[in-house]
Design an enzyme around this catalytic site. Structure first.
Site, PDB file in Angstrom:
ATOM      1  N   GLY A   6       0.876  -4.875   5.451  1.00  0.00           N
ATOM      2  CA  GLY A   6       0.306  -6.075   4.831  1.00  0.00           C
ATOM      3  C   GLY A   6       1.391  -6.901   4.173  1.00  0.00           C
ATOM      4  N   ARG A   9      -6.047  -1.916 -12.024  1.00  0.00           N
ATOM      5  CA  ARG A   9      -5.542  -1.156 -10.876  1.00  0.00           C
ATOM      6  C   ARG A   9      -6.395   0.094 -10.660  1.00  0.00           C
ATOM      7  NH1 ARG A   9      -1.097  -2.929 -13.791  1.00  0.00           N
ATOM      8  NH2 ARG A   9       0.408  -4.237 -12.681  1.00  0.00           N
ATOM      9  N   ASN A  43      -1.711   1.264  -5.329  1.00  0.00           N
ATOM     10  CA  ASN A  43      -2.302   1.424  -6.665  1.00  0.00           C
ATOM     11  C   ASN A  43      -3.660   2.123  -6.616  1.00  0.00           C
ATOM     12  OD1 ASN A  43      -0.582   0.334  -8.719  1.00  0.00           O
ATOM     13  ND2 ASN A  43      -0.795  -1.652  -7.707  1.00  0.00           N
ATOM     14  N   HIS A 103       1.648   2.832 -14.717  1.00  0.00           N
ATOM     15  CA  HIS A 103       1.720   1.448 -14.221  1.00  0.00           C
ATOM     16  C   HIS A 103       0.362   0.772 -14.422  1.00  0.00           C
ATOM     17  CE1 HIS A 103       3.171  -1.892 -11.902  1.00  0.00           C
ATOM     18  NE2 HIS A 103       2.346  -1.692 -10.900  1.00  0.00           N
TER      19      HIS A 103
HETATM   20  N1  APR Z   1      -3.417   3.407   7.115  1.00  0.00           N
HETATM   21  C1  APR Z   1      -2.487   2.448   7.210  1.00  0.00           C
HETATM   22  N2  APR Z   1      -2.608   1.233   6.671  1.00  0.00           N
HETATM   23  C2  APR Z   1      -3.741   0.966   6.010  1.00  0.00           C
HETATM   24  C3  APR Z   1      -4.763   1.903   5.859  1.00  0.00           C
HETATM   25  C4  APR Z   1      -4.572   3.185   6.446  1.00  0.00           C
HETATM   26  N3  APR Z   1      -5.499   4.151   6.356  1.00  0.00           N
HETATM   27  N4  APR Z   1      -5.759   1.339   5.154  1.00  0.00           N
HETATM   28  C5  APR Z   1      -5.367   0.085   4.861  1.00  0.00           C
HETATM   29  N5  APR Z   1      -4.142  -0.146   5.368  1.00  0.00           N
HETATM   30  C6  APR Z   1      -3.358  -1.364   5.352  1.00  0.00           C
HETATM   31  C7  APR Z   1      -4.207  -2.618   5.467  1.00  0.00           C
HETATM   32  O1  APR Z   1      -4.624  -2.830   6.827  1.00  0.00           O
HETATM   33  C8  APR Z   1      -3.262  -3.689   4.948  1.00  0.00           C
HETATM   34  O2  APR Z   1      -2.596  -4.377   5.992  1.00  0.00           O
HETATM   35  O3  APR Z   1      -2.676  -1.528   4.115  1.00  0.00           O
HETATM   36  C9  APR Z   1      -2.250  -2.902   4.094  1.00  0.00           C
HETATM   37  C10 APR Z   1      -2.177  -3.372   2.655  1.00  0.00           C
HETATM   38  O4  APR Z   1      -1.671  -4.656   2.678  1.00  0.00           O
HETATM   39  P1  APR Z   1      -2.215  -5.817   1.722  1.00  0.00           P
HETATM   40  O5  APR Z   1      -3.713  -5.816   1.731  1.00  0.00           O
HETATM   41  O6  APR Z   1      -1.519  -7.073   2.075  1.00  0.00           O
HETATM   42  O7  APR Z   1      -1.765  -5.311   0.269  1.00  0.00           O
HETATM   43  P2  APR Z   1      -0.291  -5.371  -0.394  1.00  0.00           P
HETATM   44  O8  APR Z   1      -0.172  -6.589  -1.213  1.00  0.00           O
HETATM   45  O9  APR Z   1       0.724  -5.091   0.634  1.00  0.00           O
HETATM   46  O10 APR Z   1      -0.424  -4.143  -1.417  1.00  0.00           O
HETATM   47  C11 APR Z   1      -0.551  -2.815  -0.950  1.00  0.00           C
HETATM   48  O11 APR Z   1       0.359  -1.866  -2.975  1.00  0.00           O
HETATM   49  O12 APR Z   1       0.913  -2.963  -4.959  1.00  0.00           O
HETATM   50  C12 APR Z   1      -0.040  -2.190  -4.302  1.00  0.00           C
HETATM   51  O13 APR Z   1      -2.120  -2.818  -5.345  1.00  0.00           O
HETATM   52  C13 APR Z   1      -1.348  -2.919  -4.167  1.00  0.00           C
HETATM   53  O14 APR Z   1      -2.635  -1.023  -3.424  1.00  0.00           O
HETATM   54  C14 APR Z   1      -1.983  -2.212  -2.998  1.00  0.00           C
HETATM   55  C15 APR Z   1      -0.780  -1.861  -2.116  1.00  0.00           C
END
Ligand code: APR
Length: 321
Positions: free
Chosen positions: A12, A96, A128, A183
């Site tokens: 993501g 969070r 998180n 955090h």
């Molecule tokens: N396996 C792999 N990837 C996954 C899974 C999984 N089972 N479930 C969700 N994802 C992917 C989503 O498809 C998404 O593309 O995790 C990605 C998360 O990306 P974003 O939604 O853009 O979130 P991001 O801003 O990258 O933050 C990710 O880090 O800082 C923390 O709070 C934030 O928990 C969040 C994480």
């Protein structure tokens, strides 16, 4: 010097910056990039970045896709799989900790993927609620404590440094700062450890301004969530995690505020909490006990109590999964 393979779980916002930066910095000969999002988010982002590689004169080699097998052979894994905080329609911002219910399930599948394809990897986790997700990985994987850590303190300390530098009117490079604990909104900026050009911060910034800076630091993640409207901070967390990865890859012995397993340090046992640690090729080589004043000790105890509550929830949830 670089490693053979870096694994990135989650493609993501943070994952995308991690891939682009890791490729640009040539941190690994090969990158494994995984995200479950269809049709194939990881493959698409990797292709986009690889097609830009000639422009920045970098050769990029990668395995990307929706399955965990793309991680096979990764020596270091950075985990960002999980939902981020996002502003609610009524304008409020979740904590969070409210992400736990969803992200613990995602973390379980992440742990299984790591177990299957790169069980010996050193893991840096960003998802998180940070401290509880690292704890979940530990509970499932039983990773040696030097090889599992969370990225939070480096980001929180960076935020504190930025605010102090702005107020003092100096370069961020002149500001050293340390933010400890969980955090969450009870994280603990350690004023007694903050230096500007090697001098105590109070010489440059008034007590009132420091109080305001520390409050802002605790809520800095939420400030970004509120302004962006969709999702949470993603460039600064990616850079912070890469700083940790570089300390490990280049065997730097660098002191970085790291979410690490405590076994008696700071009077805490069995929890992952943000503390200064020496990072080198072993991973978390040593936790350092900073000298805290009594108010800082009290604030840290409060923050740790919050982490313990969330980890108790993890224990209960894992029993039902
Ligand atoms: N396996 C792999 N990837 C996954 C899974 C999984 N089972 N479930 C969700 N994802 C992917 C989503 O498809 C998404 O593309 O995790 C990605 C998360 O990306 P974003 O939604 O853009 O979130 P991001 O801003 O990258 O933050 C990710 O880090 O800082 C923390 O709070 C934030 O928990 C969040 C994480």
């Amino acid at each position: 010097m670089s490693i053979n393979k870096l694994g990135l779980i989650g493609g993501g916002n943070i994952g995308g910056v991690l891939f682009a930066e890791a490729a640009k910095r040539r941190l690994a000969k090969r990158i494994g990039f995984m995200d479950i999002k269809p049709p194939d988010l990881a493959k698409g982002k990797a292709l986009d970045i690889a097609e830009g590689a000639p422009t920045i004169s970098t050769d990029i080699h990668y395995d990307a896709g929706k399955e965990f097998n793309v991680l096979e052979g990764s020596e270091i894994v950075i985990n960002t799989a999980g939902v981020p905080r996002t502003k609610r329609p009524d304008g409020t911002i979740p904590t969070r900790e409210e992400l736990l219910q969803t992200n613990i399930k995602i973390t379980k599948s992440v742990a299984e993927g790591i177990q299957k394809y790169c069980p010996d990897a050193t893991i840096i986790s960003i998802a998180n609620p940070l401290d509880a997700i690292v704890y979940t990985l530990y509970k499932i994987l039983q990773t040696p404590k030097n090889k599992l850590m969370g990225m939070a303190g480096q980001l929180d300390s960076g935020r504190y440094r930025y605010f102090v530098a702005q107020e003092a009117g100096v370069s961020v490079e002149n500001v050293e700062a340390l933010v400890l604990g969980g955090h969450g909104d009870n994280m603990v900026p350690i004023r007694s450890c903050c230096r500007v050009g090697g001098m105590p911060v109070e010489k440059f910034v008034s007590k009132e301004a420091l109080d305001a800076i520390e409050t802002r630091t605790r809520k800095a993640g939420g400030e970004v969530v509120g302004l962006m409207g969709i999702g949470s901070a993603f460039v600064s967390p990616a850079w912070a995690a890469l700083d940790m990865a570089e300390a490990i890859i280049y065997d730097k012995n660098k002191i970085i505020a790291t979410c690490a397993l405590l076994e008696g340090e700071y009077g805490v046992n069995g929890l992952f909490v943000g503390v200064p640690a020496i990072l080198n090729k072993e991973g978390v080589a040593k936790v350092i006990e900073a000298d805290l004043n009594s108010a800082e000790k009290e604030a840290l105890a409060k923050s740790v109590a919050g982490v313990r509550n969330t980890c108790d929830e993890v224990e209960a949830m894992l029993k039902t999964m």
